[in-house]
Motif scaffolding. Structure first.
Motif, PDB file in Angstrom:
ATOM      1  N   MET A  63       0.809  -1.219   0.000  1.00 28.14           N
ATOM      2  CA  MET A  63       0.000   0.000   0.000  1.00 28.14           C
ATOM      3  C   MET A  63       0.841   1.267   0.000  1.00 28.14           C
ATOM      4  SD  MET A  63      -3.411  -0.545   2.091  1.00 28.14           S
ATOM      5  CE  MET A  63      -2.820  -0.941   3.692  1.00 28.14           C
ATOM      6  N   THR A  64       2.119   1.109   0.129  1.00 30.73           N
ATOM      7  CA  THR A  64       2.974   2.292   0.288  1.00 30.73           C
ATOM      8  C   THR A  64       2.788   3.360  -0.799  1.00 30.73           C
ATOM      9  OG1 THR A  64       4.513   0.592   1.000  1.00 30.73           O
ATOM     10  CG2 THR A  64       5.259   2.872   1.100  1.00 30.73           C
ATOM     11  N   ASP A 124      -6.561   4.474   6.936  1.00 23.40           N
ATOM     12  CA  ASP A 124      -7.988   4.774   7.146  1.00 23.40           C
ATOM     13  C   ASP A 124      -8.170   6.211   7.613  1.00 23.40           C
ATOM     14  OD1 ASP A 124      -8.503   2.233   6.459  1.00 23.40           O
ATOM     15  OD2 ASP A 124      -8.996   1.517   8.472  1.00 23.40           O
ATOM     16  N   VAL A 125      -7.388   6.571   8.612  1.00 25.15           N
ATOM     17  CA  VAL A 125      -7.514   7.925   9.160  1.00 25.15           C
ATOM     18  C   VAL A 125      -7.163   8.965   8.098  1.00 25.15           C
ATOM     19  CG1 VAL A 125      -6.537   9.522  10.828  1.00 25.15           C
ATOM     20  CG2 VAL A 125      -7.121   7.209  11.532  1.00 25.15           C
ATOM     21  N   ILE A 139       4.793  -3.158  10.117  1.00 24.14           N
ATOM     22  CA  ILE A 139       3.861  -2.291  10.829  1.00 24.14           C
ATOM     23  C   ILE A 139       2.579  -2.252  10.038  1.00 24.14           C
ATOM     24  CG2 ILE A 139       3.451   0.027  11.697  1.00 24.14           C
ATOM     25  CD1 ILE A 139       6.504   0.359  11.714  1.00 24.14           C
ATOM     26  N   ASP A 140       1.506  -2.508  10.698  1.00 22.84           N
ATOM     27  CA  ASP A 140       0.229  -2.492  10.009  1.00 22.84           C
ATOM     28  C   ASP A 140      -0.183  -1.049   9.768  1.00 22.84           C
ATOM     29  OD1 ASP A 140      -2.046  -3.223   8.833  1.00 22.84           O
ATOM     30  OD2 ASP A 140      -3.094  -3.858  10.662  1.00 22.84           O
TER      31      ASP A 140
END
Lengths: 158, 138
Positions: A26-27, B20-21, B13-14
């Motif tokens: 997702m980066t 989302d934020v 790290i998730d």
């Protein structure tokens, strides 16, 4: 895919397959989103525009006002403010004077006589004081003296 | 010995909650923001407490720079006649136009006088003097 079962026994294919955890990186998306966020943050304007409403009289005909119904707020070329020719030290004091005079006489007309070389800021400060007093007392009539040569005051009210 | 025992740990790290934020913030900015309009000059508005809101659309901006130059709708005005002409023609196309004078706080009041006189000559008796609203009660 349903085709995964082809060529093998039911149970075998189940156990033979490893659970694949799909990982999408997702980066890049996050990078783009943060950039967009920064863009919106920088370009957006939160403060709504505000203004002081001025209504000028439609006609040139000067309105005669008895002397007793007027107070004069004069701003000279050095941005000094005078309330009925008495120097005002602090502009924020004007509202008190005005409120006192306006409650005394509801027909009071405040004349703003600002010297053309004075700063616009001073005029707005004085006008602001007037508006604050007007909110308190409901007396909203003021006059902008347009020219020194012409004694005819320009009425205005908001 | 110790080396061999340890496995290489990949730290993951998730980022999902953060994303989302951020997306929510993005949506918030997207919905609420109004873009600052490009203006011909940067005007330092005078500060004041009293003031009413000016609508965002249907407003004709008259900019007055610190040295007294007048811009009507971001166009520099060369003469008073041109200024009056610009106002009259814009009013003719949209009679509901609100006129808003954005003058620099350091401009001389004399310039404002001529602008107000020109506005009145153009038939505009109601207009706004733009201010920077000072927060807080008086």
């Amino acid at each position: 895919m349903a085709g995964a079962n082809v060529g093998g026994g039911e149970g075998r294919s189940r156990t033979g397959r490893r659970r694949i955890s799909i990982h999408i990186d997702m980066t890049p998306m996050v990078d783009v989103i943060i950039l967009l966020l920064i863009f919106f943050f920088m370009t957006s304007q939160f403060k709504e525009p505000h203004g002081i409403e001025i209504t000028l009289p439609k006609t040139d005909v000067p309105v005669k006002i008895p002397e007793s119904n007027t107070v004069t707020l004069r701003v000279d070329e050095n941005n000094e403010v005078y309330f009925n020719e008495e120097p005002v030290e602090e502009i924020s004091k004007i509202r008190e004077y005005l409120i006192a005079r306006q409650t005394e006489n509801p027909n009071l007309v405040t004349i703003l006589d600002v010297h053309p070389s004075a700063k616009y800021k001073t005029m707005v400060d004085v006008l602001d004081e007037f508006k604050i007093a007007a909110d308190e007392t409901g007396v909203t009539k003021f006059s902008l003296a347009m020219k020194r040569e012409e004694t005819a005051p320009e009425g205005g009210g908001g | 010995m110790l080396r061999k025992m340890r496995r290489r740990i990949t730290i993951r790290i998730d980022m999902t909650p953060m994303v989302d934020v951020i997306i929510l913030l993005l949506i918030f900015f997207f919905m609420t923001s109004t873009f600052r309009e490009a203006e011909a000059i940067d005007v330092q508005l005078p500060h004041a407490y009293a003031g009413v809101r000016i609508p965002k659309t249907g407003v004709y901006h008259i900019l007055i720079s610190e040295d007294g130059k007048i811009y009507a709708d971001n166009e520099p005005m060369q003469s008073r006649e041109e200024f009056i002409q610009a106002i009259v023609s814009s009013r003719a196309t949209n009679p509901n136009l609100i006129f808003d004078v954005k003058a620099d706080q350091d401009v001389e009041y004399g310039v404002m006088l001529t602008v107000m006189e020109d506005l009145r000559r153009a038939g505009i008796v109601r207009f706004n003097l733009s201010i920077f609203k000072e927060a807080g009660a008086w």
